[in-house]
Scaffold this active site. Structure first.
Site, short mmCIF file in Angstrom:
data_model
loop_
_atom_site.label_atom_id
_atom_site.label_comp_id
_atom_site.label_asym_id
_atom_site.label_seq_id
_atom_site.Cartn_x
_atom_site.Cartn_y
_atom_site.Cartn_z
N ALA A 70 7.85 63.39 82.79
CA ALA A 70 7.00 63.39 81.60
C ALA A 70 6.11 64.62 81.65
CB ALA A 70 6.16 62.12 81.58
N GLY A 113 10.03 60.73 84.99
CA GLY A 113 10.69 60.26 83.77
C GLY A 113 12.10 60.83 83.61
N GLU A 116 14.21 58.58 85.64
CA GLU A 116 14.28 57.30 84.91
C GLU A 116 15.22 57.40 83.70
OE1 GLU A 116 10.00 57.31 84.76
OE2 GLU A 116 9.90 55.41 85.83
N GLU A 136 5.65 60.69 91.15
CA GLU A 136 4.39 60.42 90.44
C GLU A 136 3.23 60.16 91.40
OE1 GLU A 136 7.34 59.05 89.73
OE2 GLU A 136 7.66 58.95 87.56
C1 HXC Z 1 4.50 69.62 82.59
C2 HXC Z 1 5.71 70.90 84.04
C3 HXC Z 1 6.25 69.75 84.66
C4 HXC Z 1 5.85 68.49 84.14
C5 HXC Z 1 7.05 71.49 85.67
N1 HXC Z 1 6.25 71.94 84.70
N2 HXC Z 1 7.06 70.15 85.66
N3 HXC Z 1 4.84 70.84 83.02
N4 HXC Z 1 4.98 68.49 83.12
N5 HXC Z 1 6.33 67.34 84.63
C6 HXC Z 1 5.95 73.34 84.35
C7 HXC Z 1 4.99 73.98 85.35
O1 HXC Z 1 3.66 73.68 85.02
C8 HXC Z 1 5.32 75.43 85.15
O2 HXC Z 1 4.71 75.87 83.95
C9 HXC Z 1 6.83 75.43 84.91
O3 HXC Z 1 7.14 74.10 84.44
C10 HXC Z 1 7.63 75.69 86.17
O4 HXC Z 1 7.20 74.78 87.17
P1 HXC Z 1 6.74 75.23 88.64
O5 HXC Z 1 5.94 74.14 89.20
O6 HXC Z 1 6.14 76.60 88.59
O7 HXC Z 1 8.18 75.33 89.35
P2 HXC Z 1 8.51 75.13 90.89
O8 HXC Z 1 7.49 75.78 91.77
O9 HXC Z 1 9.94 75.55 91.01
O10 HXC Z 1 8.40 73.55 91.15
C11 HXC Z 1 9.29 72.69 90.50
C12 HXC Z 1 8.77 71.23 90.63
C13 HXC Z 1 7.31 71.17 90.12
C14 HXC Z 1 8.84 70.78 92.09
C15 HXC Z 1 9.71 70.35 89.79
O11 HXC Z 1 7.24 71.78 88.82
C16 HXC Z 1 6.78 69.79 89.99
O12 HXC Z 1 6.38 69.17 90.97
N6 HXC Z 1 6.70 69.30 88.76
C17 HXC Z 1 6.11 68.00 88.47
C18 HXC Z 1 7.06 66.88 88.85
C19 HXC Z 1 6.43 65.53 88.57
O13 HXC Z 1 5.35 65.20 89.11
N7 HXC Z 1 7.08 64.75 87.74
C20 HXC Z 1 6.57 63.40 87.33
C21 HXC Z 1 5.67 63.51 86.10
S1 HXC Z 1 5.00 61.96 85.69
P3 HXC Z 1 3.76 77.17 83.91
O14 HXC Z 1 3.28 77.19 82.49
O15 HXC Z 1 2.72 76.98 84.94
O16 HXC Z 1 4.71 78.29 84.24
C22 HXC Z 1 6.24 61.11 84.98
C23 HXC Z 1 5.90 59.72 84.54
C24 HXC Z 1 6.97 59.18 83.64
O17 HXC Z 1 7.32 61.59 84.85
C25 HXC Z 1 6.53 57.89 83.01
C26 HXC Z 1 6.89 57.79 81.56
C27 HXC Z 1 5.92 58.45 80.60
#
Ligand code: HXC
Length: 262
Positions: A70, A113, A116, A136
């Protein structure tokens, strides 16, 4: 032969013979599942589902990334009430209602997400570079779109606990061994192989395919709905904690979070 479908901003909708293909197309944000993208994705999936010329649907992000979860930037300021009223998670429910066989073609990250979403599909084909996880916990949340339930049913309690409590990721081979995915293919062939599988399914009798899909889903999902309700309320409640907002802001600010248990 690929046919192009109506214009969307965040997804590409095409078809190849009897197979509809929906491609998430927000690569610079790793296909983070923002509201507008999710709405278009669901509209495109539902349009394919209603198209009598199509017999199977592939959902993919292409060969680099499926979806990193998400959109954290959309959620960083949200209250539990905002999350409830937005009902973004309702989009996952609509994916579950797609009647035709839905194949997830997963390359790269399928996190939060995104994982999921893949688990809602009927068959997951993974590229060699695929990485699945529910990270998360790292941002002060828990899975909110079925992860605690479906991951646990699929992997068993021990591995699901490990993944959800640590946020670590599973590679394609381990995901295959543990039953999260059905096949692993070369990364560059991920979409081709999923479409080939879709064409195979398209040769089968459609009503049988539909009934088989419904029956297997029922075997898998029975009483999961109770768990999903519990999970969703817990997920919303976490938006009342300072730690969740700290976790999400730390991600956005690219720094380590500091959690206080409040
Ligand atoms: C918003 C995101 C994002 C996310 C990545 N980006 N994941 N933006 N939401 N979930 C963006 C980063 O901010 C960045 O933007 C660009 O994408 C590239 O990501 P990086 O982090 O620079 O890449 P990298 O170093 O290769 O790392 C990849 C990664 C990391 C390990 C996947 O991005 C990460 O940990 N992302 C979050 C994963 C996460 O926590 N997912 C769960 C979310 S909660 P900029 O603009 O800075 O370049 C969820 C709940 C669902 O999913 C429930 C239902 C609603």
């Amino acid at each position: 032969m690929l046919a192009c479908m109506p214009d969307y901003e965040h997804v590409l909708s095409t078809s190849d013979g009897p197979v509809g293909i929906v491609t998430l197309n927000r690569p610079r944000q790793l296909n983070a599942l923002a509201g507008p993208l999710l709405r278009e994705m669901v509209a495109a999936l539902e349009a394919h589902d209603a198209d009598p010329g199509l017999r199977a649907i592939v959902l993919t992000g292409g060969p680099s990334v499926f979806a990193a979860g998400a959109d954290i930037k959309e959620m960083a300021e949200a209250t539990p009430v905002d999350m409830l009223v937005r009902d973004t998670i309702g989009m996952w429910d609509r994916v579950k209602k797609i009647g035709k066989p839905l194949i997830a073609a997963v390359a790269g990250y399928a996190l939060g997400g995104g994982c999921e979403l893949a688990m809602l599909c009927d068959i997951v084909v993974a590229a060699e570079n695929a990485r699945f996880g529910q990270p998360e916990i790292n941002i002060g949340l828990i899975p909110g779109a079925g992860g605690t339930q479906r991951l646990t049913r699929t992997l068993g309690k021990a591995l699901a606990m490990d993944l959800v409590l640590t946020g670590r990721m599973l590679g394609a081979e381990e995901a295959l061994q543990r039953g999260l995915v059905a096949r692993v293919v070369a990364t560059e062939l991920i979409v081709d192989e999923a479409v080939r599988l879709g064409k195979e399914l398209a040769k089968r009798p459609p009503i049988s395919v539909r009934m088989a899909k419904e029956s297997i889903t029922r075997a898998f999902e029975g009483r999961v709905d109770d768990g999903i309700d519990l999970e969703r309320k817990a997920f919303y409640l976490l938006f009342a904690t300072r730690d969740a907002h700290e976790g999400m802001h730390a991600f956005i600010d690219k720094r380590q979070p500091s959690y206080e248990g409040r």
